[in-house]
Design an enzyme around this catalytic site. Sequence first.
Site, PDB file in Angstrom:
ATOM      1  N   LYS A 281      11.240 -19.397 -37.373  1.00 20.73           N
ATOM      2  CA  LYS A 281      11.221 -18.068 -36.748  1.00 20.73           C
ATOM      3  C   LYS A 281      10.003 -17.301 -37.262  1.00 20.73           C
ATOM      4  O   LYS A 281      10.097 -16.453 -38.145  1.00 20.73           O
ATOM      5  CB  LYS A 281      12.542 -17.341 -37.064  1.00 20.73           C
ATOM      6  CG  LYS A 281      12.817 -16.165 -36.155  1.00 20.73           C
ATOM      7  CD  LYS A 281      14.262 -15.707 -36.313  1.00 20.73           C
ATOM      8  CE  LYS A 281      14.501 -14.304 -35.787  1.00 20.73           C
ATOM      9  NZ  LYS A 281      14.234 -14.117 -34.375  1.00 20.73           N
TER      10      LYS A 281
HETATM   11  N1  PMP Z   1      15.896 -17.734 -29.629  1.00 21.55           N
HETATM   12  C1  PMP Z   1      14.952 -16.877 -30.030  1.00 21.55           C
HETATM   13  C2  PMP Z   1      13.546 -17.092 -29.610  1.00 21.55           C
HETATM   14  C3  PMP Z   1      15.308 -15.784 -30.840  1.00 21.55           C
HETATM   15  O1  PMP Z   1      14.388 -14.914 -31.230  1.00 21.55           O
HETATM   16  C4  PMP Z   1      16.656 -15.599 -31.202  1.00 21.55           C
HETATM   17  C5  PMP Z   1      17.052 -14.418 -32.042  1.00 21.55           C
HETATM   18  N2  PMP Z   1      16.909 -14.693 -33.406  1.00 21.55           N
HETATM   19  C6  PMP Z   1      17.593 -16.532 -30.760  1.00 21.55           C
HETATM   20  C7  PMP Z   1      17.184 -17.587 -29.977  1.00 21.55           C
HETATM   21  C8  PMP Z   1      19.043 -16.420 -31.161  1.00 21.55           C
HETATM   22  O2  PMP Z   1      19.181 -16.677 -32.532  1.00 21.55           O
HETATM   23  P1  PMP Z   1      20.357 -16.033 -33.381  1.00 21.55           P
HETATM   24  O3  PMP Z   1      21.621 -16.361 -32.694  1.00 21.55           O
HETATM   25  O4  PMP Z   1      20.239 -16.681 -34.702  1.00 21.55           O
HETATM   26  O5  PMP Z   1      20.099 -14.560 -33.432  1.00 21.55           O
END
Ligand code: PMP
Length: 325
Positions: free
Chosen positions: A173
């Site tokens: 991320k």
């Molecule tokens: N995909 C992307 C590109 C994101 O930025 C997020 C948000 N973090 C998610 C999926 C969903 O991840 P999470 O459930 O961990 O928030």
Amino acid sequence: MLYSFFVEPQGGGAQVDLRTDKIWHNGRFIPWDQAQIHVLSHVIHYGSAIFEGLRCYRTERGPAVFRLRDHLVRLLKSCHIYRMDPPHGLEELHDAMLELVRINQLQDSYLRPLVLRGFGSMGINPLKCPIETYLIAWRWGTYFGTEGLEEGIDAQVSSWNRLAPNTIPALAKGTGQYLNSQLIRMEATLNGYDEGIALSTDGTISEASGMNLFLVAGNTVYTPPPSASILLGVTRESAFTLLHDLGIPVVEQRLAREMLYTADEVFLTGTAAEITPVRSVDRIQVGSGTRGPITRQLQEEYFALTSGKRENDHGWLDYVYEGKV
Ligand code: PMP
């Protein structure tokens, strides 16, 4: 000065005040105003930061952070990919995150750990730039608003693809890759949609700008695999667990774009969006054109757990004041 951003679009343009008392920086709390970096910091020029987004929910037992440990594990793994392991371990970050909520007296809020490459050298090579860690929080509610959660949102398939494999690691991320998310999201908003769904470079479904995608066909739920340039969402994993508990099979596989139009239900998962139904894609109605039964069941399970109304049987809530009062 007003420090805020707009929750858009279904949130009705409500303004969120981003100001709190304190931000954690490299092991100590500093006043919110002093959390500043120099314009020559590496991160500004080359997108060299890793971050997380997680939620703290108001419960009857006080505020509780949802899946704190899992988000911190993902943070540290993302840092590891980019050779920027912070000098703070999981336990230190875990305790500091809970203290962050306490010190700012937060209830419903969004938490943002951030590890960045700071001021050091201006070359692309980041190795001489210091690694700085910030833990930030602000008060926050729903992302698409209650209407979005109940009736569903309108999405378009983006003209932008997600990151090609072997270019930027989608499983990390990193802030830089959110340029791609911004293009997807801006295009959708300017075209009058709530969200954009991006395809991978092979043309199969990947994910939305900041959410994972699921679709329901018959009694089975499908979602793209990690190799489809997705982030491995913590909410995605929560959905797997809850659907398993409900006895509903989930299959990870490559999904053709047109399955979005023929699906009985489509929904998005993410810390911000939680479990959000999609009622149309490219102005084609999905299923009955509103929240479907499996999405509703999943939402009920998810919100029962995040609100602390259901016993914390998966150990997903960290009660902020537990052992402190
Ligand atoms: N995909 C992307 C590109 C994101 O930025 C997020 C948000 N973090 C998610 C999926 C969903 O991840 P999470 O459930 O961990 O928030």
